[in-house]
Structure formats: C-alpha cells, structure tokens
Design a protein around this motif. Structure first.
Motif, PDB file in Angstrom:
ATOM      1  N   UNK A   1       1.107  -1.239  -0.071  1.00  0.00           N
ATOM      2  CA  UNK A   1       0.040  -0.090   0.130  1.00  0.00           C
ATOM      3  C   UNK A   1       0.781   1.429  -0.026  1.00  0.00           C
ATOM      4  N   UNK A   2       0.494   2.166  -0.645  1.00  0.00           N
ATOM      5  CA  UNK A   2       1.258   3.597  -0.555  1.00  0.00           C
ATOM      6  C   UNK A   2       0.561   4.143   0.619  1.00  0.00           C
ATOM      7  N   UNK A   3       1.385   5.064   1.297  1.00  0.00           N
ATOM      8  CA  UNK A   3       1.217   5.804   2.755  1.00  0.00           C
ATOM      9  C   UNK A   3       0.272   6.953   2.538  1.00  0.00           C
ATOM     10  N   UNK A   4      -0.971   6.658   1.894  1.00  0.00           N
ATOM     11  CA  UNK A   4      -2.088   7.715   2.022  1.00  0.00           C
ATOM     12  C   UNK A   4      -2.942   7.483   2.878  1.00  0.00           C
ATOM     13  N   UNK A   5      -3.382   8.733   3.616  1.00  0.00           N
ATOM     14  CA  UNK A   5      -4.243   8.545   4.988  1.00  0.00           C
ATOM     15  C   UNK A   5      -5.538   8.706   4.623  1.00  0.00           C
ATOM     16  N   UNK A   6      -5.866   9.164   3.556  1.00  0.00           N
ATOM     17  CA  UNK A   6      -7.312   9.676   3.127  1.00  0.00           C
ATOM     18  C   UNK A   6      -8.365   8.454   3.096  1.00  0.00           C
ATOM     19  N   UNK A   7      -9.750   8.566   3.434  1.00  0.00           N
ATOM     20  CA  UNK A   7     -10.632   7.324   3.380  1.00  0.00           C
ATOM     21  C   UNK A   7     -10.786   6.926   1.853  1.00  0.00           C
ATOM     22  N   UNK A   8     -11.048   5.771   1.857  1.00  0.00           N
ATOM     23  CA  UNK A   8     -11.243   5.098   0.389  1.00  0.00           C
ATOM     24  C   UNK A   8     -12.654   5.926  -0.282  1.00  0.00           C
ATOM     25  N   UNK A   9     -12.241   6.119  -1.331  1.00  0.00           N
ATOM     26  CA  UNK A   9     -13.544   6.737  -2.312  1.00  0.00           C
ATOM     27  C   UNK A   9     -14.344   5.652  -2.847  1.00  0.00           C
ATOM     28  N   UNK A  10     -15.815   5.871  -2.703  1.00  0.00           N
ATOM     29  CA  UNK A  10     -16.757   4.569  -2.680  1.00  0.00           C
ATOM     30  C   UNK A  10     -17.315   4.886  -4.225  1.00  0.00           C
ATOM     31  N   UNK A  11     -17.127   5.817  -4.961  1.00  0.00           N
ATOM     32  CA  UNK A  11     -17.392   6.017  -6.284  1.00  0.00           C
ATOM     33  C   UNK A  11     -18.483   7.070  -6.311  1.00  0.00           C
ATOM     34  N   UNK A  12     -19.047   7.355  -5.315  1.00  0.00           N
ATOM     35  CA  UNK A  12     -19.935   8.826  -5.490  1.00  0.00           C
ATOM     36  C   UNK A  12     -19.320  10.117  -5.922  1.00  0.00           C
ATOM     37  N   UNK A  13     -19.781  10.621  -6.952  1.00  0.00           N
ATOM     38  CA  UNK A  13     -19.222  11.708  -7.393  1.00  0.00           C
ATOM     39  C   UNK A  13     -18.885  12.890  -6.559  1.00  0.00           C
ATOM     40  N   UNK A  14     -18.154  13.668  -6.483  1.00  0.00           N
ATOM     41  CA  UNK A  14     -17.737  14.629  -5.452  1.00  0.00           C
ATOM     42  C   UNK A  14     -17.189  15.791  -5.993  1.00  0.00           C
ATOM     43  N   UNK A  15     -17.420  16.941  -5.508  1.00  0.00           N
ATOM     44  CA  UNK A  15     -16.566  18.030  -5.942  1.00  0.00           C
ATOM     45  C   UNK A  15     -15.251  18.166  -5.287  1.00  0.00           C
ATOM     46  N   UNK A  16     -14.979  17.360  -4.335  1.00  0.00           N
ATOM     47  CA  UNK A  16     -13.351  17.168  -3.761  1.00  0.00           C
ATOM     48  C   UNK A  16     -12.629  16.291  -4.706  1.00  0.00           C
ATOM     49  N   UNK A  17     -11.433  16.561  -4.293  1.00  0.00           N
ATOM     50  CA  UNK A  17     -10.146  15.980  -5.240  1.00  0.00           C
ATOM     51  C   UNK A  17     -10.190  14.243  -4.583  1.00  0.00           C
TER      52      UNK A  17
END
Length: 300
Positions: free
Chosen positions: A97-113
């Motif tokens: 795994x890469x050391x990224x701490x963000x929560x897993x994206x679930x596929x819901x379109x978002x204005x976030x990156x």
C-alpha cells in the motif's frame, strides 16, 4: 514438480491424495483449485477453493486465488470483491500500500479531489488505466499517482487531471485529495459485468512527432513488433519464447521484425542475423524499459 511441466492430470491426482491424508489442509485445497483451473476446469477449481474457505474463513491466499479464477470466468462482480483481499497482509502476495491516509473513495461523484494511485507493474498500470476514462466521465477532480516511467504518456492522454510520479515519498500535492483509491479497485466500480467493458479502442495518446520519426527510421512496409522474454523469475517460463523460434515462425509473413524487448539484446540479435539470416530492426538510443513514452511512440 508436475505443475512445473504442465502435467496437470498428475498434479491433480497428487493433490487429491494429499487431501485424503489431510482433508482440511489449506495448501492442498488451494493448489488443487489452481491446478484444476490451469487444466481447464475453472468451475471445479473455484468450488474447491470456496469449500476450503469454509474451513479457513478469511484466508487471504484462498480468497486472492478465487478472485483470479472468478475474474477469468467473467464473474466480475464477485471477482473484484475477492480481489480486494490483496490488501489483507499475506506475505506471499507482492502488493504494498502507498502511505496515503485519506478514506477510500466509494465511487460517489464529489466536488472534492480524489487520488487514484497505481499499485502494480507498469503493464498492469496501462491495463487498469483504461478505467480512468470511466471515472473521468463522472469525477472531474482527480490526481493520478503513477510510475514515473508512464507519467509523460499518461499526462498527454489525460491533460485535465493531475499526474504525479509515485516516488517513495508521495508528492505534496497528493495531500490535497479528500479521498483515495487504488487503481485496480476501480474495477469494483466500473467493470462489474461484461457490458461495462468498452469496445476495444486505443486510449493512450502517443507523441505524434516521436511516432512520425520512428516511422521514418523504420521505413515503409508491414512491421511486426516483438518482445520475447519476461525478466520476472516467477513467470519467465510462462511468458517467454526463444527469439530464434519466434522469428522463424514470423519470417514467412514477409514483415519487418521490430525489437520491443528491453535490456541488452545485442548478442541474440547478432546471432539471429549470422546464424539464421533474419534481421531484427533495433532503434538505437531508446531505452525500452525507462523510456516508455518513446516505446509507445515506436509501437504507434
């Protein structure tokens, strides 16, 4: 020993005998399932592994191998779910795994990156990257962290997303993402059935000037690009063929043979010319391993 020589019938009987001695043993069940699959009976192979999971629930190796069997039979919905077991910590699996701490994206379109990060070899990155086209159709703000060897090619292909190389320490811009997801995990979202696979078409955008230069160097006429050897010791025997054998099989077609093999091939190219009278076109000053943007232009 039997599997090393593709003697699937003997291997099947050997593992069945092992299971008679230890019916609940994990490894004979796992190996029998794999051997049945390699012998062409994937349905039986999957059943053996699924039955073994009853005795060993949550076993990563069993679930991982069932994922490969399910994906190979186009059972994509369940196959991709099992494929997530690659992150469950089995030391036998080559995934980090890469050391990224963000929560897993679930596929819901978002204005976030959303950060997508490549996880396997360069060839796997190219195969799985097709799913970015499906993601981009619904998610506009994306950072894609990929192999440095592919960064230029991918940036040209997707100019509207941010491409960064996956060095040991993540690029600072990756911290701007609110969510993250491994590249192959896009399969759970966008390739759950055969109907979700797009028709075969090229999606990578090569450097037009480099491609034109390559065509000028090679000259007119039909060309067949060849690569004949894997350098991965675990699968080399399954994915390699002697150059002489491959070139001899292609010679009657009357096409130019263009080398796409990485590494130093000067000796085998010279032997092919002197001993068999077959020319293998070689582009000088192009590192087939490091310069994948140039390699893509050559293939184009």
């Amino acid at each position: 020993m039997y599997t090393g020589y593709n003697r699937w019938a003997e291997a099947t009987e050997a593992y069945k005998r092992a299971l008679v001695l230890k019916p609940q043993s994990k490894h004979p069940n796992l190996n029998l399932g794999i051997v049945l699959h390699e012998a062409g009976d994937t349905v039986a192979g999957e059943k053996v592994i699924t039955d073994a999971l009853v005795a060993h629930p949550g076993d990563t190796l069993l679930r991982w191998n069932r994922a490969l069997l399910r994906l190979s039979t186009e059972n994509f919905a369940e196959g991709w779910e099992d494929y997530e077991s690659r992150w469950d910590g089995a030391k036998e699996l080559p995934f980090t795994k890469r050391p990224h701490k963000q929560p897993r994206w679930n596929g819901t379109p978002s204005e976030c990156v959303v950060l997508v990060w490549a996880e396997q070899g360069a060839g796997d990155e190219i195969i799985y990257s097709d799913m970015l086209n499906s993601m981009i159709a619904q998610q506009s703000r994306i950072i894609f962290e990929c192999s440095y060897r592919l960064a230029a090619l991918f940036q040209r292909t997707w100019p509207d997303i941010v491409i960064v190389p996956n060095h040991k320490e993540p690029h600072p811009i990756t911290k701007l993402a609110a969510y993250q997801i491994p590249l192959a995990s896009l399969g759970r979202l966008y390739r759950r059935s055969v109907t979700q696979f797009p028709k075969v078409r090229p999606w990578l955008q090569t450097d037009a000037k480099k491609a034109a230069k390559c065509k000028e160097i090679i000259g007119p006429g039909p060309v067949i690009g060849i690569s004949w050897q894997s350098k991965n010791p675990k699968i080399e025997s399954l994915k390699s063929i002697p150059l002489k054998q491959l070139a001899a099989a292609l010679k009657p077609l009357g096409a130019k043979l263009l080398e796409l093999q990485y590494g130093d091939t000067s000796d085998v190219r010279l032997a092919l010319k002197w001993e068999d009278g077959i020319d293998l076109y070689h582009v000088v000053n192009l590192d087939m391993f490091e310069n994948m943007d140039g390699l893509a232009a050559l293939i184009q």
